[in-house]
Write a protein that holds these residues in place. Structure first.
Motif, PDB file in Angstrom:
ATOM      1  N   THR A   1     -47.267 -20.905 -47.575  1.00 27.91           N
ATOM      2  CA  THR A   1     -45.890 -20.460 -47.368  1.00 27.91           C
ATOM      3  C   THR A   1     -45.715 -19.842 -45.985  1.00 27.91           C
ATOM      4  O   THR A   1     -44.699 -20.073 -45.329  1.00 27.91           O
TER       5      THR A   1
ATOM      6  N   VAL B   1     -45.262 -22.606 -43.400  1.00 28.88           N
ATOM      7  CA  VAL B   1     -43.939 -23.224 -43.499  1.00 28.88           C
ATOM      8  C   VAL B   1     -42.888 -22.289 -42.911  1.00 28.88           C
ATOM      9  O   VAL B   1     -42.017 -22.711 -42.141  1.00 28.88           O
ATOM     10  N   GLU B   2     -42.976 -21.011 -43.253  1.00 26.16           N
ATOM     11  CA  GLU B   2     -42.026 -20.031 -42.719  1.00 26.16           C
ATOM     12  C   GLU B   2     -42.074 -19.994 -41.193  1.00 26.16           C
ATOM     13  O   GLU B   2     -41.042 -19.915 -40.529  1.00 26.16           O
TER      14      GLU B   2
ATOM     15  N   ARG C   1     -38.172 -21.282 -44.762  1.00 31.23           N
ATOM     16  CA  ARG C   1     -38.106 -21.661 -46.179  1.00 31.23           C
ATOM     17  C   ARG C   1     -36.883 -22.520 -46.486  1.00 31.23           C
ATOM     18  O   ARG C   1     -36.983 -23.522 -47.170  1.00 31.23           O
ATOM     19  N   ARG C   2     -35.725 -22.090 -46.028  1.00 31.44           N
ATOM     20  CA  ARG C   2     -34.488 -22.792 -46.360  1.00 31.44           C
ATOM     21  C   ARG C   2     -34.515 -24.231 -45.856  1.00 31.44           C
ATOM     22  O   ARG C   2     -34.201 -25.168 -46.595  1.00 31.44           O
TER      23      ARG C   2
ATOM     24  N   ARG D   1     -36.969 -26.280 -47.990  1.00 31.91           N
ATOM     25  CA  ARG D   1     -36.395 -26.591 -49.303  1.00 31.91           C
ATOM     26  C   ARG D   1     -35.346 -27.699 -49.189  1.00 31.91           C
ATOM     27  O   ARG D   1     -35.323 -28.627 -50.001  1.00 31.91           O
TER      28      ARG D   1
ATOM     29  N   GLU E   1     -43.402 -23.268 -55.858  1.00 29.23           N
ATOM     30  CA  GLU E   1     -44.063 -22.208 -55.110  1.00 29.23           C
ATOM     31  C   GLU E   1     -44.954 -21.450 -56.081  1.00 29.23           C
ATOM     32  O   GLU E   1     -44.506 -20.992 -57.128  1.00 29.23           O
TER      33      GLU E   1
ATOM     34  N   PHE F   1     -46.840 -23.593 -51.172  1.00 28.59           N
ATOM     35  CA  PHE F   1     -45.793 -24.509 -51.584  1.00 28.59           C
ATOM     36  C   PHE F   1     -46.501 -25.788 -52.024  1.00 28.59           C
ATOM     37  O   PHE F   1     -47.394 -26.275 -51.325  1.00 28.59           O
TER      38      PHE F   1
END
Length: 68
Positions: free
Chosen positions: A25, A28-29, A34-35, A38, A50, A55
């Protein structure tokens, strides 16, 4: 940089073959947020889970059933 990372992620062989991919995570952040992640997963009809600091992307548009 975010678009390039997403492009590489979704171009991976495992993704193209309908496999399962996991990413930290935090990574990815840092790379896309995150948004955005997703939304990119949802646009493709894939499933995103998650669990802890990971993820997990199920790269299939098939119906998802969770068994407990």
């Amino acid at each position: 940089m975010a678009e390039q990372w997403l492009g590489q992620f979704f171009a991976a062989r495992t993704v193209r073959r309908g496999g399962v991919v996991r990413r930290a995570t935090r990574g990815v952040e840092r790379m896309v947020g995150r948004r955005a992640f997703r939304e990119a997963v949802r646009e493709r009809g894939f499933h995103l889970v998650e669990c802890g600091d990971q993820f997990v992307v199920l790269c299939s548009t098939d119906k998802l059933v969770v068994h407990f």
